[in-house]
Motif scaffolding. Structure first.
Motif, PDB file in Angstrom:
ATOM      1  N   GLN A 119      -4.843   2.549   9.108  1.00  0.00           N
ATOM      2  CA  GLN A 119      -4.875   2.964  10.911  1.00  0.00           C
ATOM      3  C   GLN A 119      -3.909   3.043  11.598  1.00  0.00           C
ATOM      4  O   GLN A 119      -3.279   1.119  11.517  1.00  0.00           O
ATOM      5  CB  GLN A 119      -6.101   2.344  11.513  1.00  0.00           C
ATOM      6  N   VAL A 120      -3.454   3.261  12.229  1.00  0.00           N
ATOM      7  CA  VAL A 120      -2.079   3.313  12.879  1.00  0.00           C
ATOM      8  C   VAL A 120      -2.477   2.029  14.073  1.00  0.00           C
ATOM      9  O   VAL A 120      -4.022   2.874  14.259  1.00  0.00           O
ATOM     10  CB  VAL A 120      -1.964   4.585  14.197  1.00  0.00           C
ATOM     11  N   ALA A 145       4.806   6.183   7.400  1.00  0.00           N
ATOM     12  CA  ALA A 145       4.464   5.399   8.084  1.00  0.00           C
ATOM     13  C   ALA A 145       4.627   3.780   7.187  1.00  0.00           C
ATOM     14  O   ALA A 145       5.079   4.105   5.694  1.00  0.00           O
ATOM     15  CB  ALA A 145       2.996   4.851   7.394  1.00  0.00           C
ATOM     16  N   TYR A 163       3.844   0.779   5.406  1.00  0.00           N
ATOM     17  CA  TYR A 163       2.190  -0.360   5.285  1.00  0.00           C
ATOM     18  C   TYR A 163       2.898  -1.115   4.479  1.00  0.00           C
ATOM     19  O   TYR A 163       4.068  -1.967   4.253  1.00  0.00           O
ATOM     20  CB  TYR A 163       1.815   0.288   4.221  1.00  0.00           C
ATOM     21  N   VAL A 166       1.492   0.502  10.770  1.00  0.00           N
ATOM     22  CA  VAL A 166      -0.317   1.140  10.447  1.00  0.00           C
ATOM     23  C   VAL A 166      -0.425  -0.208   9.753  1.00  0.00           C
ATOM     24  O   VAL A 166      -0.508  -1.124   9.500  1.00  0.00           O
ATOM     25  CB  VAL A 166      -0.405   2.180   9.361  1.00  0.00           C
TER      26      VAL A 166
END
Length: 411
Positions: free
Chosen positions: A288-289, A302, A304, A283
């Motif tokens: 946001q992907v 995810a 980060y 992400v």
């Protein structure tokens, strides 16, 4: 798409999903979907096992928590089409359409391909898991005759905890204290044996040395047997096979609990998105992907890029990310600039048995019974809504948080 008619779908009702939903209640049409009917405050699942807290304290139903403007659906999402913006839910004829998607589904237990592990060991991620483990411990106690020799009691009450992170330490010390208390109450001879197994050369590798001292002391006081640099070769219904220094040992056990990490949820594995080598969704710093500006991902699934390493995979990180996610979902709908954030440690709190804990805050560590009370206070402040915080805080303050003994089955 306007602020009023935007369809926001949040998949997953853990810290990331629930707190995002709470923050987005006034924006568009928000739908939260989860395969459970309740939220779970997982950092206190250990206290639920020991009976220090009740189910309603840490697992309130979503309909008690969510704003009326948020629609809740209990179900399992089986497929997501990122191109057509549709999510398929088991046993629902029509897919759910969305304009903005928030993926906060969390991970699943990682058995790492160990023979028999998934079939015979117990996971520890849900209320049902804690209930199952408590019954297993009670059943093992019930099968120990009062006249058993100490070594027979020890053999019948041998439990293995696989995974030496914070989860393994918290679980092992709770189990050891509960079992020792039960042995004393039942006037049995000998004592239980709780083993914690870790592949690396140390327990709780992500924690600092200050808090590690309290962890090591608590393990010694609870008489938890520590096996580092040890691999699990296989698990069966009554045994676990370990390997250390190329030597294998088979131990008879009353139960094996598996807390040796998580892997990406199978639903996420189906998505055609960029991932890192562990399978985590990549992400942007806006959450946001990559390649999908209308899809946000957070929590266990995810990666980060701007976070303190010790926070990875924790509820604390998912809680912090939820705030940024909600802010950026709102900004994306309103056509405003999205924000980024550097996530830092807000303080560590480790439960160490039924009477002690260790809390790290502002660079200082406290341990013992006082830290246990501080941990309760810290987590009260992190419960989902002010109404729930008040109810739970009052219950803990006025009714106490004493552990519940392992009574014989049927009592």
């Amino acid at each position: 798409m306007t602020k009023q008619d935007a369809k926001i779908l949040i998949v997953g009702g853990g810290f990331g999903g629930l707190f995002s939903a709470l923050d987005l209640a006034a924006i568009g049409e928000v739908t939260l979907i989860s395969d459970e009917d309740h939220f779970l405050f997982k950092p206190m699942l250990y206290e639920y096992l020991s009976g220090e807290v009740e189910a309603w304290h840490i697992a309130p139903n979503y309909d008690e928590l969510l704003d009326q403007r948020v629609k809740f659906i209990r179900g399992q999402v089986t497929n997501i089409d990122l191109e057509s913006r549709k999510a398929t839910v088991a046993e629902r004829a029509d897919p759910l359409n969305y304009d903005v998607l928030v993926l906060a589904i969390g991970g699943v237990t990682n058995y790492a391909g160990v023979e028999g592990a998934e079939r015979f060991s117990l996971p520890f991620r849900a209320l049902a898991d804690a209930n199952r483990l408590r019954r297993r411990m009670t059943k093992a106690l019930d099968h120990v005759p009062p006249t058993s020799a100490p070594q027979d009691t020890r053999g019948a009450l041998t439990f293995a905890v696989v995974g030496g992170g914070a989860s393994g330490v918290e679980l092992a010390t709770k189990m050891a204290d509960l079992l020792r208390d039960a042995v004393r109450r039942r006037a049995l001879h000998g004592e239980p044996r709780v083993i914690i197994i870790e592949m690396t050369d140390r327990l709780v590798p992500g924690m600092g040395e200050e808090i590690r001292k309290f962890v090591e002391n608590a393990l010694a006081e609870s008489r938890v047997e520590v096996h580092t640099e040890t691999s699990v070769i296989s698990v069966s219904e009554r045994t676990i096979t370990l390997e250390h220094n190329r030597q294998q040992t088979e131990l008879e056990t009353a139960g094996v609990v598996w807390v040796a990490g998580v892997r990406v949820n199978p639903l996420i594995e189906k998505l055609n998105v960029e991932r890192d080598r562990r399978g985590l969704i990549l992400v942007e710093r806006t959450l946001q992907v990559r390649g999908y500006s209308n899809v946000f991902a957070l929590g266990d699934i995810a990666f980060y890029p701007d976070v303190v390493p010790t926070l990875a995979g924790t509820a604390q990180l998912a809680l912090q990310e939820a705030g940024l996610c909600a802010r950026n979902v709102r900004a994306s709908i309103e056509g405003l600039a999205l924000k980024t954030k550097h996530f830092v440690e807000l303080g560590e709190a480790v439960s160490l048995g039924t009477e002690h804990a260790a809390v790290l805050s502002a660079g200082k560590v406290i341990g013992g019974p006082l830290a246990r009370q501080a941990r309760f206070a810290m987590y009260t402040a992190r419960l989902p809504t002010w109404h729930h915080r008040l109810r739970v805080g009052a219950s803990w303050f006025f009714e106490g948080t004493a552990p519940r003994p392992l009574q014989p089955l049927g009592f």
